[in-house]
Each structure stands twice: as C-alpha cells, then as structure tokens.
Scaffold this active site. Sequence first.
Site, mmCIF file in Angstrom:
data_model
loop_
_atom_site.group_PDB
_atom_site.id
_atom_site.type_symbol
_atom_site.label_atom_id
_atom_site.label_comp_id
_atom_site.label_asym_id
_atom_site.label_seq_id
_atom_site.Cartn_x
_atom_site.Cartn_y
_atom_site.Cartn_z
ATOM 1 N N SER A 31 0.850 -1.185 0.000
ATOM 2 C CA SER A 31 0.000 0.000 0.000
ATOM 3 C C SER A 31 0.895 1.248 0.000
ATOM 4 O O SER A 31 1.689 1.420 -0.926
ATOM 5 C CB SER A 31 -0.935 -0.042 1.216
ATOM 6 O OG SER A 31 -1.926 0.948 1.123
ATOM 7 N N HIS A 71 -7.933 -4.992 -0.934
ATOM 8 C CA HIS A 71 -6.664 -4.365 -0.579
ATOM 9 C C HIS A 71 -5.801 -5.279 0.279
ATOM 10 O O HIS A 71 -4.581 -5.115 0.346
ATOM 11 C CB HIS A 71 -6.918 -3.041 0.137
ATOM 12 C CG HIS A 71 -5.707 -2.175 0.241
ATOM 13 N ND1 HIS A 71 -4.928 -1.832 -0.847
ATOM 14 C CD2 HIS A 71 -5.118 -1.568 1.310
ATOM 15 C CE1 HIS A 71 -3.932 -1.066 -0.456
ATOM 16 N NE2 HIS A 71 -4.024 -0.898 0.847
#
Length: 691
Positions: free
Chosen positions: A550, A665
């Site tokens: 991320s 994610h």
Amino acid sequence: MKKSIFFTLIILGIFGNLNAQEDPYLWLEEVDGKKALEFVEKQNKITVDKLTNFKQYDAIYNSSLEIYNDTEKIAYPSVYGEFVYNFWKDKDHVRGIWRRSPKAAYLNGTPQWETLIDIDKMSKEDGVKWVYKGANGLYPKYNRFMVRLSKGGGDATIKREFDVTTKTFVEDGFYIEESKGNASYIDENTLIVSSNFGENTMTTSGYPRQIKLWKRGTPLSNAKLIYEAKTSDVAARGYSLRDGSENYIILGRSITFYEYQTFAWINDKLVKLDIPQDVYISGILNNQLILDLKSDWEVDGITYTQGTVISLNFKDLLENKKTIQQLLKPDEFSSVSGIYTTKSKVLINMLNNVSGELYTYSFVDGKWKQQQIDAPAHGSISVVDLDEFSDEYFFSFSNFLTPNTLFIANASDGSFKALKSRKAYFDGSAYEVNQIKVASKDGTKIPYFIVSAKNMKYDGTNPTLLYGYGGFEVSMDPFYSGTFGKAWLENGGVFVLANIRGGGEFGPRWHQAGLKEKRQNVYDDFHAVAKDLITRKVTAPEHLGIMGGSNGGLLVGVAFTQRPDLYNAAVCQVPLLDMKRYNKLLAGASWMGEYGNPDIPDEWEYIKTYSPYQNLKKGKTYPEVYFYTSTRDDRVHPGHARKMAAKMIDMGHPVLYYENTEGGHAGSSTNEQSARSSAMSFSYLLMKLKK
C-alpha cells in the site's frame, strides 16, 4: 488508509487531461478491460511458472498453509453481551464461518461454538465469492446484527440484517446494496446509514457524502437526510457514541484525511462541537469526551500540546463551554497507539521507544488518576476487545520471537491472566533482536529492529529483508509471524523493521515530519537504514531486499527508483506508484492530505521528485521487482502496479508481476491465497538474495 480536500481549477484540469493523454498505459486502468486482463493473465503465468518451480516453493507453501489453518490458533474475541463472537478460517472453512460461544465457556477455555453464517456455503448457494467484512450489533441485547459482505474482498459491501437467535437473515429486514459506507443501529427500528444513495451522493474520493436515518418498514429512498458533506470532502461521517445508557449521534465531514468538522445531532438539530479540526475523538466516559490532540490547542491561556490526551465535559461542550482535564502527555520517545473505554475506566495503549505499555485511567473527584498495568514488556501490546457492561477486557502480547498470548484482564483492579497462547512455529531461542538507531540525511535518529541468528557473521553475505511503511501515522511495532520465521529466518535470512518518519511511533510530530513537501524525509530514512545495514556488514546490496504494501508499496517503488544500487530484490505489494494520477483513481483523492495534490503545480513540484512511475529511466539498472496486487482492490487501484510493470517491461527492465483476482486491498481472501502469496514472495526473495 484515510482522507483529503480536492481543489481543481479548470486550467489545472486541462493540464491534467493533457498529461493523462501522454500516458500510453492508461488502458491498464480499466480494471476489467479485455486487453488489461490479457496483460494480467500473461504476466501471472510467467510469474507463477518461475516462482512455483523454485526448489523451496512447495515447502514454504505447505508450512505457511499449515500455520494459517492451525486449528489451535487463537480465536480472537468480539464481545457482545453474554456471547463472544469470532470469525474463523481453516482447511474445512476456506472462506470462513462467523460463530459465537457463551462468554463463560470461552473464558473457561472450553468454548461452545455455534455457527451463525457459513460463508463457504453461502458463496456456493449464491454463486458469489463472498468475503466477510464484519458486523454491527443492536444494543443492549445484541440479538440482531447488520452484517457486511464483500464480493471478492473489496471495501464496498452489502449490508444485511441478521438474527443470531434464528441464525437467519431477517426476512424483509434492513438491506443495503453494495457500496462503501456503513450502517449501524440507533435502536431496534432505526439505522444510521452512509451509502451510495444515487446520483451526486458520493465524494470525489469515492465515499458517501450523506448520512441518513432509516426507519424499519420504509424504503431507503425515504430515509431522513440529517447531514451532507461537500463533494470535494473525503467523506461524511456518522456514528453512535454511547456513554452508559446515553447515546449520542455524532456527525461530520472529513475535510481531508486528517481534518474534520464535527457535530452532535441533538433534538433533531446539528450542534457544532468547538474542537480542533485535526483532533481525534476516542470515546466518551462519564460525560468526559476523550480527545487525542494532533496539534497544540490553547484554551483559556493554557496550551495543551501535540500528542496530549485530554477530556472535555461533553454537556458543557454542547453549550459551547470548555471544561478540560488532562489524562496523558507523552514525552518525545512515546506515543498513544490506542484509547478504549470499559464500563468505568479508560484504557490507553502506549508505545515507549516502540515497545508497548498499557495504562488505566479513573475519573475521580473531577480528576484523572493513572495506573500502569504490569503487562509483559519488550514487545507489542494490543487491546483486542472489551466488555462494555463491565471492566473486563482482552489484550494480546507478542514480539518478534514470542508468539501471541491472549490475556483476560480487569481494568478495575489491574489484574490479568493468560487465556491462550499460540504455539511457536520456529525456535526463537536461536535468534536475537537488536534495536539500532541511525542518523538520516538531516541528522534525525531513525530506529530500526534487526532480527537475526545469534551466530550471524558480519561479513556482508546475509540475505536481508528490510520492511517499512512510513505513512498515515501507522506505527511498525514488533510482531510475531510464523510464516516469516519458517520461510525466512530458518532459511538464513535476517529481518529488519524500520521505524521511519511518516509513521506514528513517536506521535503526531513523527508523522507530520513526512507529510507533503516533507515526504522525502521518509525515503531518506529508509535509505539510511539500508546503508547502515551495509556499513555494519550485516549484508551487501546483492543480498538486500525490501518489502512493503500500500503506502509501503510506494515506499518500495521510491526506494528502488531513487537508490537501485542498494537493493537486489523488491517486493512491491498493492502499491501506489503513479503519483500524478493517484488522486483520480478510486480512493486516491482521500490521501491528498498525506501526499499533496498533483493537480496544483506547486505541489506537483515536490511530488514529481519521487513519484516512481514518472522517475523510471530506460538504460538504468534496477532490481528485478516483484509486483503483487489484486483485481478487486477498490482502495488502491491495481492500475498502479499494472502500469509500472508494463512500463518497465517495455523499457527492457525484467519484472515479475502477479495479480490475484480477488482479495481486495488485503490481497487475499482465503488461507490458501495467503499461503500462496507468502510462498511466492519468499521464493522470490531467496532466489534473488541467497547466493
């Protein structure tokens, strides 16, 4: 990841469009585009063929899967009334089951689990790859819950009302179509809802901008609008804040990821709370509203400094009066990592030189009294959950070499006892942990942890993995990982965790030292740790690899483009990489409070100096990067990793690329996917770094 303000002048929009037209890889931003998926399929096959044929792949995969599926792992509790709830995955429950046990049986070590929802069964019946995302219960009996379910693991979820007594979804109960947002009970017949209500109800960051109260038996379209944020805001916020029997509705707008305008909904009217926009509301207890200050706040000639935890008399605040008490003022080496309330106490989880500590606070005679809990030292302490009807709570402790132990504790007397420990998956006695500090480019001392064999030779040949994040005030605490231990340490690897700026290890100042125009500090810190490892002869560039996901994926992207000479491997997971277009992709606009707005020329001037996608150069030597992302990631767009990989391939730079077709994610939805991800990553690292 969190939030940001979005100003776009027409002329800047024109320049932005021109820039976009110059990008030959825009087609890879079409998540489900035919050409884009063909690229993904081709690269996946190349990567899978290479990494799964590595000699140690099968052993790493099997040991990782065994760890993930271990039936003796800790079933972490979520307490609602007289029951403990838990979501569980193993080899027989691939997508998982949501279950509960009477709390008394759980505390006795003999939980009596009853399955509430079988996600595997539900997925098979519906023909959908459901992923469980959590549930909000109906106070005080908790006989009904609003359950959140994702199609493939993304942040957008459907919300369905579930009856835990009958173990069925409620017929004609509350149901909300797939959207980002939330829904929770105000009472048995009322929900507070944020969702995609139709045209012009979402922000430019892709989050709901309206908050509504929805009555049972009425269509959602008739729900009462009680708050509306601006389209340019990150999101509208609405939630219930409970103080014993009293329940307050808190509303507001996230102007940026770190700035909020906050109101209370009192007698069908908005009452603005006169508190700093960057303050974080951490709870309420005995009419004391708990605030975590992110900057100095002067009230009546008294300055409450950044990082301090204070409380305000809430009823006074509603009358625009401020009666303030201080709970805690951290020093330069400590920070607040969590604040929680039991029935009569406040719990504060601290980091002191990146080591966990736990305190309780009692409000007595108008003042807060502190007591430190004699919890285990030299590791990470996490408050897992608490019982709102008592002072009981659960916390866990672990460090790099000590597996997690779950404790049951009582905040009223400071007592605690071990409830369950996870077994050791590798022999921790063979290794040691050292904390080292190194001067960054500007002289700031940056700490890092190094986990290595006790007999490690300082000869520059040790395969070393450097991990970091450096953003959003997220701290990198010591953690226990059986997969890291088995796959990396037992194969001769050294693990390094960097506590670089941008994180929260030393409070708001540490985070703010890496914001926007100060972003290069984060990357200089990471470079400094890498160079120190080489100087100390722990490793050498040919044996040094980096990993991050991320915002940490951005960190990895900057590291290997700015200093490719330092690294021979880079695992870049669900990353941001195109910082010129990040604010136009999915939730990207919400992070402009962290990185800046690339559509504003002055801000693009500093962003462009590190944006990995724009700083790639043909003819330069880079490590063979391993990119890992997910098609169903609706937070960080998979186009970042896709475009970076395609651009590097066309420049002649070798890369490996793998995109999971689900997982959101988090990258994975099942234990098998997680094991495969671990096996591929560590196979790649051993292939590149262990010579």
